[in-house]
Scaffold this active site. Structure first.
Site, PDB file in Angstrom:
ATOM      1  N   HIS A  60       0.856  -1.190   0.000  1.00 34.30           N
ATOM      2  CA  HIS A  60       0.000   0.000   0.000  1.00 34.30           C
ATOM      3  C   HIS A  60       0.892   1.240   0.000  1.00 34.30           C
ATOM      4  O   HIS A  60       2.069   1.183   0.369  1.00 34.30           O
ATOM      5  CB  HIS A  60      -0.899   0.020   1.225  1.00 34.30           C
ATOM      6  CG  HIS A  60      -1.967  -1.021   1.201  1.00 34.30           C
ATOM      7  ND1 HIS A  60      -3.006  -1.025   2.099  1.00 34.30           N
ATOM      8  CD2 HIS A  60      -2.168  -2.102   0.397  1.00 34.30           C
ATOM      9  CE1 HIS A  60      -3.809  -2.045   1.854  1.00 34.30           C
ATOM     10  NE2 HIS A  60      -3.310  -2.720   0.822  1.00 34.30           N
ATOM     11  N   GLU A  62       1.013   3.795   1.971  1.00 35.91           N
ATOM     12  CA  GLU A  62       1.577   4.107   3.289  1.00 35.91           C
ATOM     13  C   GLU A  62       2.771   3.204   3.601  1.00 35.91           C
ATOM     14  O   GLU A  62       3.799   3.661   4.110  1.00 35.91           O
ATOM     15  CB  GLU A  62       0.525   3.910   4.390  1.00 35.91           C
ATOM     16  CG  GLU A  62      -0.741   4.711   4.217  1.00 35.91           C
ATOM     17  CD  GLU A  62      -1.869   3.970   3.520  1.00 35.91           C
ATOM     18  OE1 GLU A  62      -3.026   4.170   3.932  1.00 35.91           O
ATOM     19  OE2 GLU A  62      -1.605   3.209   2.560  1.00 35.91           O
ATOM     20  N   CYS A  90      -6.134   1.579   5.983  1.00 39.48           N
ATOM     21  CA  CYS A  90      -6.776   0.322   6.370  1.00 39.48           C
ATOM     22  C   CYS A  90      -6.202  -0.138   7.716  1.00 39.48           C
ATOM     23  O   CYS A  90      -5.245   0.461   8.218  1.00 39.48           O
ATOM     24  CB  CYS A  90      -6.522  -0.731   5.290  1.00 39.48           C
ATOM     25  SG  CYS A  90      -4.800  -1.302   5.227  1.00 39.48           S
ATOM     26  N   CYS A  93      -2.336  -0.745   7.622  1.00 35.22           N
ATOM     27  CA  CYS A  93      -1.546   0.479   7.572  1.00 35.22           C
ATOM     28  C   CYS A  93      -1.670   1.288   8.861  1.00 35.22           C
ATOM     29  O   CYS A  93      -0.703   1.896   9.310  1.00 35.22           O
ATOM     30  CB  CYS A  93      -1.934   1.304   6.354  1.00 35.22           C
ATOM     31  SG  CYS A  93      -1.465   0.497   4.803  1.00 35.22           S
TER      32      CYS A  93
END
Length: 169
Positions: A60, A62, A90, A93
């Protein structure tokens, strides 16, 4: 100009940076999410979604930004850092932000399916955890949300066209 207005302007400026990173994700066929990690108004890490291209469900935006920052800072703790991300993190993260000791999260669009910074749950300010993260949501929310919505509208239209094409053959 008050300090709050200065902070808001900085937040908008860094979110613009994250939106440009989201464009990189979209160009690669990824969900357009971008993230930039800032310490003392300097970029220490940046990333965009690359889960599909890297065959890595943890890639992701992040995660990419924080991994890069760890290497740049030569530290696994991101004290005094602010993470700017175009979509609410999410749970994976959000957990990473807690473990990284990031001070502040600024996100654009809320994620009502998997958001862990207040939309469906809030891991970042849970007092049972050993670190809490300051949260600022909704910065450039309309632009961030529209970027993701347009991406999924386009993807659905592509899938529909492929399906129709297969029926016509």
């Amino acid at each position: 100009m008050t300090e709050l207005n200065t902070q808001e302007q900085q937040d908008i400026s860094w979110m613009d940076y994250a939106l440009n990173l989201a464009d990189k994700a979209e160009q690669q066929g990824e969900i357009p999410v971008g993230a930039v990690l800032v310490v003392n108004n300097k970029v220490v890490g940046e990333g965009w979604n690359q889960s599909i291209s890297l065959h890595d469900p943890s890639a992701h935006a992040e995660m990419q930004a924080i991994r890069q920052a760890g290497q740049n800072l030569q530290n696994y703790r991101m004290l005094d850092a602010t993470l700017y991300v175009t979509l609410e993190p999410c749970p994976m993260c959000a957990g990473l932000l807690v473990h990284s000791r990031i001070t502040r999260l600024v996100f654009g669009a809320a994620d009502y399916k998997t958001g862990a910074a207040g939309s469906i749950m809030n891991l970042l300010t849970n007092e049972q955890l050993n670190h809490q993260v300051e949260i600022v949501g909704g910065v450039e929310e309309q632009r961030c949300g529209e970027k993701i919505s347009a991406f999924f509208r386009h993807r659905r239209a592509q899938k529909k066209a492929i399906k129709l094409s297969s029926y016509q053959q």
